[in-house]
Design a protein around this motif. Structure first.
Motif, mmCIF file in Angstrom:
data_model
loop_
_atom_site.group_PDB
_atom_site.id
_atom_site.type_symbol
_atom_site.label_atom_id
_atom_site.label_comp_id
_atom_site.label_asym_id
_atom_site.label_seq_id
_atom_site.Cartn_x
_atom_site.Cartn_y
_atom_site.Cartn_z
ATOM 1 N N THR A 106 39.376 19.108 50.400
ATOM 2 C CA THR A 106 40.083 20.036 51.299
ATOM 3 C C THR A 106 39.124 20.954 52.051
ATOM 4 N N GLY A 107 37.871 20.987 51.673
ATOM 5 C CA GLY A 107 36.839 21.645 52.464
ATOM 6 C C GLY A 107 37.078 23.107 52.798
ATOM 7 N N GLY A 108 37.750 23.842 51.942
ATOM 8 C CA GLY A 108 37.994 25.261 52.184
ATOM 9 C C GLY A 108 39.383 25.570 52.708
ATOM 10 N N LEU A 109 40.184 24.538 52.981
ATOM 11 C CA LEU A 109 41.525 24.758 53.527
ATOM 12 C C LEU A 109 42.430 25.484 52.542
ATOM 13 N N LEU A 110 42.304 25.177 51.265
ATOM 14 C CA LEU A 110 43.126 25.843 50.254
ATOM 15 C C LEU A 110 42.814 27.337 50.204
ATOM 16 N N ALA A 111 41.537 27.680 50.200
ATOM 17 C CA ALA A 111 41.149 29.099 50.204
ATOM 18 C C ALA A 111 41.618 29.778 51.486
ATOM 19 N N ASP A 112 41.550 29.060 52.597
ATOM 20 C CA ASP A 112 42.006 29.622 53.863
ATOM 21 C C ASP A 112 43.497 29.945 53.816
ATOM 22 N N LYS A 113 44.292 29.050 53.266
ATOM 23 C CA LYS A 113 45.727 29.296 53.142
ATOM 24 C C LYS A 113 46.002 30.521 52.267
ATOM 25 N N ILE A 114 45.347 30.585 51.139
ATOM 26 C CA ILE A 114 45.587 31.706 50.217
ATOM 27 C C ILE A 114 45.212 33.026 50.856
ATOM 28 N N THR A 115 44.065 33.061 51.523
ATOM 29 C CA THR A 115 43.587 34.321 52.108
ATOM 30 C C THR A 115 44.238 34.634 53.448
ATOM 31 N N ASN A 116 45.091 33.735 53.939
ATOM 32 C CA ASN A 116 45.849 34.013 55.153
ATOM 33 C C ASN A 116 46.955 35.034 54.898
ATOM 34 N N VAL A 117 47.210 35.310 53.644
ATOM 35 C CA VAL A 117 48.272 36.238 53.251
ATOM 36 C C VAL A 117 47.677 37.629 53.082
ATOM 37 N N SER A 118 48.269 38.582 53.773
ATOM 38 C CA SER A 118 47.807 39.967 53.646
ATOM 39 C C SER A 118 47.967 40.450 52.203
ATOM 40 N N GLY A 119 46.927 41.071 51.684
ATOM 41 C CA GLY A 119 46.965 41.558 50.304
ATOM 42 C C GLY A 119 46.475 40.562 49.280
ATOM 43 N N SER A 120 45.981 39.403 49.755
ATOM 44 C CA SER A 120 45.544 38.362 48.819
ATOM 45 C C SER A 120 44.326 38.774 47.998
ATOM 46 N N SER A 121 43.621 39.810 48.435
ATOM 47 C CA SER A 121 42.462 40.276 47.653
ATOM 48 C C SER A 121 42.874 40.785 46.280
ATOM 49 N N ALA A 122 44.157 41.067 46.093
ATOM 50 C CA ALA A 122 44.633 41.546 44.791
ATOM 51 C C ALA A 122 44.619 40.443 43.743
ATOM 52 N N TYR A 123 44.660 39.181 44.178
ATOM 53 C CA TYR A 123 44.728 38.090 43.198
ATOM 54 C C TYR A 123 43.733 36.960 43.466
ATOM 55 N N PHE A 124 43.162 36.880 44.678
ATOM 56 C CA PHE A 124 42.206 35.807 44.964
ATOM 57 C C PHE A 124 40.794 36.321 44.730
#
Length: 412
Positions: A279-297
């Motif tokens: 997936t070459g970073g696409l999964l991380a991109d999806k997760i971090t596309n959500v505002s506030g994701s720093s709380a869990y990612f």
């Protein structure tokens, strides 16, 4: 009440610009119960525009026109609509004042092009353009309305939302309600089979299946005499659908799977890290596309080569030699290694063959393993995700998120 959308511009006919205006306008009209019966696109040609106006005006109660309102020689819509409604052009003080304010704000000089846009059809009503210089027009005869808006998408969208939709909403007598249920991990045909007797489920409502590479949306539509009855039917249909296919439904309307997973993680105080190969970073991109994701990612690693899987994630070289990088064993080791390295609650991994090359008889293109690890269990699941490279990557990232969702909700 029915409508037709007319979009004007040679650039649309030759495919130079994608016609997004039609979709936006249709969605806005549908939201207030106006049914779009036809969409027409014509070039910057006076005769073609007049023919389109004539046909639409005879067919529908509402006509929305976009494009051709600029000051250049090929912007012929204003002249054509004046000819159609037998109207001359007169200077409009409201438009002049608005353009003067914009010119001052933009620190520009007044030009002949601005003067051209001051002239407005005598028998039209101005549709204000809050962010541009081209004013929109409303022509009305009895219970029929024709709007002319700029073709610039962000200008047209603002005018639709602020003026056109509120105006037309007052003219609509019936109530329309929509609810979209978003699914993943199941095809359109399988959904239909599991739902069974559709008429028994709908009981007067409508249901549309809207498939995409990462899932199927089911849009419920209800037309009612009042809001209470329409809302009640939507809720009843939703309940009957969920009873049949609840485990595949992850959200409603515009919710993305990464938003749903993010809320689950945040509400439980959990953290996640991902190790990606195919997936070459696409999964991380999806997760971090959500505002506030720093709380869990916590972090994401793209471990594309075999060496990186060993150096960054601690996957034994012997394991890769024995089973191959695309295997249950390696996917599990990647997820476990990621969780341990990041010290997170959950580790997720993807490894596969996105294609179009690299496939074998045993592991054809589209083969993907998604690994999952938490403090109770580590496992991996195999998927066959087609042979289009981009689709394989998108589906693999979606599958990884769905595994996390189901694990957190204890869905098999």
């Amino acid at each position: 009440m029915t409508a037709e959308i007319i979009t004007i511009g040679d650039e649309l006919l030759i495919g130079q610009i994608i016609n997004t205006n039609q979709a936006f306008i249709a969605e806005q009209l549908e939201s207030i119960g106006i049914v779009v019966e036809r969409m027409t696109t014509v070039g910057d040609d006076r005769r073609a525009i007049l023919d389109a106006f004539d046909a639409a005006w005879k067919r529908c109660a509402v006509v929305i026109v976009t494009g051709g309102l600029g000051p250049t020689h090929d912007d012929v819509t204003k002249k054509a609509v004046c000819e159609f409604f037998d109207s001359d052009l007169v200077p409009n003080d409201e438009i002049r004042s608005h353009i003067e304010q914009l010119v001052k704000k933009w620190n520009r000089r007044w030009s002949p092009s601005y003067e051209e846009q001051v002239w407005f059809p005598r028998n039209a009503t101005l549709v204000p353009n809050p962010i541009g210089t081209a004013g929109g027009m409303l022509f009305g005869e009895g219970e029929k309305y024709l709007f002319v808006l700029p073709g610039v998408p962000y200008e047209m969208e603002a005018m639709m939302v602020e003026t056109v939709v509120p105006f037309l909403a007052q003219k609509v007598t019936k109530v329309i309600r929509h609810l979209t249920l978003r699914t993943t991990g199941i095809t359109e045909s399988m959904l239909a089979a599991q739902l069974g007797n559709i008429e028994e489920i709908l009981q007067g409502a409508k249901l549309a299946f809207l498939p995409s590479p990462i899932g199927v949306r089911m849009r419920i539509t209800v037309y009612g005499e009042n809001a209470m009855s329409a809302d009640a039917l939507v809720r009843a249909v939703e309940a009957r659908i969920r009873e049949k296919v609840h485990r595949y439904i992850y959200g409603t309307n515009d919710e993305e799977l990464e938003e749903v997973v993010g809320r689950l993680l945040a509400s439980r105080g959990l953290t996640i890290a991902v190790a990606e190969s195919c997936t070459g970073g696409l999964l991380a991109d999806k997760i971090t596309n959500v505002s506030g994701s720093s709380a869990y990612f916590e972090r994401g690693v793209v471990a594309y080569s075999n060496a990186s899987k060993t150096e960054l994630l601690g996957v034994p070289e012997s394991l890769i030699r024995k089973h191959g990088a695309v295997s249950r064993e390696v996917a599990e080791a990647m997820a476990l290694g990621m969780r341990r390295a990041a010290r997170t609650s959950i580790g997720v991994s993807t490894t596969g063959i996105a294609g179009p090359t690299g496939g074998t008889t045993e592991k054809p293109v589209g083969t993907v393993w998604v690994g999952y690890s938490d403090d109770e269990v580590t496992f991996a699941q195999r998927f066959h995700l087609g042979d289009i490279r981009r689709h394989v990557k998108e589906r693999a990232a979606q599958a990884a998120l769905e595994i996390v969702r189901r694990r957190l909700l204890h869905i098999e």
